[in-house]
Design an enzyme around this catalytic site. Structure first.
Site, PDB file in Angstrom:
ATOM      1  N   LEU A   1      21.544  30.370  -5.898  1.00 63.10           N
ATOM      2  CA  LEU A   1      20.666  29.731  -6.888  1.00 63.10           C
ATOM      3  C   LEU A   1      21.002  28.254  -7.106  1.00 63.10           C
ATOM      4  CD1 LEU A   1      18.395  30.280  -9.005  1.00 63.10           C
ATOM      5  CD2 LEU A   1      20.232  30.607 -10.682  1.00 63.10           C
ATOM      6  N   ASP A   2      20.013  27.387  -6.947  1.00 64.69           N
ATOM      7  CA  ASP A   2      20.138  25.950  -7.234  1.00 64.69           C
ATOM      8  C   ASP A   2      21.248  25.276  -6.428  1.00 64.69           C
ATOM      9  OD1 ASP A   2      18.078  26.229  -9.055  1.00 64.69           O
ATOM     10  OD2 ASP A   2      19.421  26.552 -10.749  1.00 64.69           O
ATOM     11  N   ALA A   3      21.576  25.839  -5.271  1.00 59.43           N
ATOM     12  CA  ALA A   3      22.689  25.295  -4.487  1.00 59.43           C
ATOM     13  C   ALA A   3      22.239  24.805  -3.114  1.00 59.43           C
ATOM     14  CB  ALA A   3      23.778  26.352  -4.334  1.00 59.43           C
TER      15      ALA A   3
ATOM     16  N   GLY B   1      20.809  26.868 -13.125  1.00 63.55           N
ATOM     17  CA  GLY B   1      20.255  28.052 -13.773  1.00 63.55           C
ATOM     18  C   GLY B   1      19.233  27.764 -14.845  1.00 63.55           C
TER      19      GLY B   1
ATOM     20  N   HIS C   1      14.252  21.391  -9.639  1.00 63.57           N
ATOM     21  CA  HIS C   1      15.098  21.903 -10.717  1.00 63.57           C
ATOM     22  C   HIS C   1      15.212  20.836 -11.779  1.00 63.57           C
ATOM     23  CE1 HIS C   1      18.017  24.500 -12.651  1.00 63.57           C
ATOM     24  NE2 HIS C   1      18.789  23.435 -12.830  1.00 63.57           N
TER      25      HIS C   1
END
Lengths: 284, 284, 284, 284
Positions: free
Chosen positions: B227-229, B201, B192
């Site tokens: 998401l992205d966690a 995000g 990311h």
């Protein structure tokens, strides 16, 4: 509960880890930390281990004896064992610069450092008020060419009478002689204001300026006979540019010096440093 | 000679290290690496161990059975054991950006990565020539809203037929569905382009520009449902200034992305990552 | 619209900035970037300026003439002036290592580099396939002791016939002779795999390993007669530990080398570097 | 000799640089520093300039008037002009943490900071001895819910009577109200112990621990109405690992906090910061 820290090194050979961990288990110890390193070039094994014992009857002396008989000769171990609750005693040597001193004493005050500071010693008396404001004994031991040896005997006497374990030169601007180095092998920590081995010796910021480097550094190392050539404990760097004057480099460098020196102190005080062949193994 | 890597975690309790090291010694293993971590908040013990066996008759299957019987139930261990010479197989998913792909394939070519790449997969065919120049099979699996599920079945089929162990999303610009996540838990590595948890995000560089940050980052993490966690494997950052346009941030960020992703790949491929409760333990 | 970049240096003296900016305004130029630096030790003034001209009749040759007559003698200026849309031409010299080459070509392909690459030259032919896959001409110019001078004449011929502006040694493993250095003063960029001035010369990672440093570095600099002593353009570093073997240092160092070299290339290609007295001024 | 620092911003338009530098030359000023930035998204021009005047008759008031008449209306400039030898006056607000305070006062003592500290204010009296040891007036202004407004009037009174130019919250653990923010717009500097915008609000180290980040940060910013959302002046980060407890993160973070805050103070005191639309331009 008692906790010990064990540091060993020896020729690499099969079975060491199992033998040591087994020995701890047989003696009702619970290992809470273990880390090891093998230097493949020199074929040397290094290990650091922390072990807890619940018995109130635990005696470090008897346990050292047990360990010696069981393992030391068998593996030809070099070893050190410490009781975790016995804080090491650190003497601070300073001259006129105060940034490292403030940084160390600030941390000491806040409980960040796991050590005792029996005294601060200086060849000048400029920093005595700082020592006083932190309520730490201060000794002024002037050093001149003619009196150098006498000064060193005075230093030794203070170190011994205060049961000092290690010395930190917090920008102490005197060459330390072999008299002290021999008494405190790998126990005198210096901060050199460059990224060693670049810019050995005096005025490294001036040399850095002249060479036009884009990064400056600081290096904390143990003092050995050869100037700025002892085992490196910690290094850090900062980016600089053509716009930095020598004065700017010195100011920026102060921030590096104090952080790098304090980190080295913490590593040493927590018995995380081993030295072999002029290099360090730093355990996590 | 055979070498195994063992990863275990369990409730922290006395005697684990001694038991495991003893077990290895009894089975003629020589421990060449051991490291452990205790999560004191959750009271969980983690250990990574490498052990060598000289016997030519060594069988990983029998040894696993022995280990299971001797220790797994006793300590209620979660564990994984690998033969070191069995390289993991990594599928690369890409879209149109090529910087991470070049970086990974350059390292792969030079022998820096301890893994196999059975194929590269993309929802576009722009990068097919790169795959070809590195002589790696390339599959074009387009993804559109209507065909998304079909595409995922195709992906799964390829992953299974090529015996893929883990997946790397090298700037793959599609949300990966639960179908894949469930089949590859903590085995899908994403990069990311921000310092998570900042700028979750889409378009993180635009957000970083808007907020006026002085440092940008990149984060490699395992994909989870949210998401992205997912658990963070590796992060790095770079200093920027007001003079950076969004385009400049993107260019600078590319360098971070490729280095951070490649480091995460190396850690995973060398079995140095353990995941517990959405956090990673990274062994040295 | 035309845009020029102007670089000047001279003895520091009052009125330079006003004179130059005024000259641009009188000639209908709009200054879109200005930055300056004064080296107070040597009393030298440096300036970089970008200026836009709307006139379609603008001619760089006439404008240079105007500038020369108006200001150069008055302030005794050393100066260079470039048309921004004239991309510099860079020759790439390589040997067998490919990591810097991949990094540069990947950026070149993605449009990140504001330059042309007329050819890649090597004393070996190992990397020819990479050149081909990026569709860049490749010349194999072997260098042996007996043929060294002949090889250099061949190199010069290629550099001249391809109108090369500057040369990048992307881990080119040959000493470049004065023949080339004199033709391309401060126009040959090298990447040295250490934090200069530490570890000058061959095998810096081996020296770093031996000294036990905690940080390794890479340095991009212009080639001068003295080995590894030319003006430093860019440096970066990475933390390492006792657990790094020489091979690990080399692998970690590759990431530094490629990023540092590519940054230096960008600075040079964008005319942001000035050299004076073996040091660089790097404009933002 | 007199030296002024001029900061301007306005809509970007041709001719500003030439007009301003020309104005300085016509008034016998010698420009010793000039830097500019154009925000292309918002089309805003920023400039910082330092100019020296030899005339003993130089008056900043008359010169401001001249500048205003000549250029301010013409270009619709927002501007600030300072006499370089007039040191800004900084009030320090603290609570119980002393690490930032020691760091700032150590630098202040050594002459590194170009400012005056008329007083230290705290809602507790724990740090009064430190203020005393540095011989700086200390005011204890307790803050409780019921007395908050009264406390703020007391603060304002002290700030005004001591002619304070800007305020530094050196880990001051109270929300500053709009009363102060309105009186000191972009003149109250805070240190937040995270890499903003990650971990806004209370207990960021706890949140960082929970998320399992591999890097922690610190951010210095101007206080605005929205919590932790003001313009960022300076940020820095440090690598951490799974082995860091919350206590370890806090200890490591202290080093970041103090360096980042001191850097922000230096930038502000040297008039190198401009704020526009909640972002900063930081001049070199």
């Amino acid at each position: 509960m008692h906790k010990i820290t064990l540091l060993i090194h020896c020729k690499d050979q099969p079975g060491i880890i199992a033998s040591v961990t087994n020995f701890m288990a047989l003696n009702n110890g619970n290992i809470v930390y273990i880390d090891q390193h093998v230097d493949r070039e020199q074929n040397i094994f290094f290990m650091r281990l922390e072990c807890e014992f619940n018995s109130s009857a635990f005696s470090i002396e008897s346990f050292k004896e047990l360990f010696k008989n069981a393992l030391v000769d068998k593996f030809n171990l070099k070893w050190r064992m410490y009781l975790a609750d016995r804080k090491p005693r650190m003497a601070l040597f300073v001259s006129k610069y105060d940034h490292c001193l403030y940084d160390i004493l600030g941390r000491y005050n806040s409980g960040e450092l796991n050590l005792e500071i029996p005294f601060i010693l200086s060849n000048h008396n400029d920093l005595e008020p700082i020592a006083k404001s932190f309520k730490i004994p201060f000794f002024h031991v002037p050093v001149a060419k003619a009196t150098k040896q006498k000064a060193e005997f005075k230093q030794l006497e203070l170190l011994e009478s205060h049961k000092v374990d290690f010395i930190v030169l917090a920008r102490y601007m005197q060459i330390v002689s072999n008299l002290l180095i021999d008494k405190f092998p790998n126990k005198i920590i210096n901060i050199h204001h460059s990224f060693l081995p670049a810019f050995v010796g005096a005025k490294p910021y001036h040399s850095a300026y002249k060479r036009g480097v884009k990064i400056i550094g600081a290096t904390s190392h143990y003092i050995t006979e050869e100037l700025d050539a002892g085992p490196i404990i910690e290094q850090d760097v900062a980016h600089v540019s053509h716009s930095y004057s020598i004065k700017d480099l010195i100011a920026k460098g102060r921030d590096l010096e104090k952080i790098v020196l304090s980190n080295a102190i913490k590593l040493h005080a927590n018995r995380k440093v081993m030295v072999f062949n002029n290099k360090t193994v730093i355990f996590s």
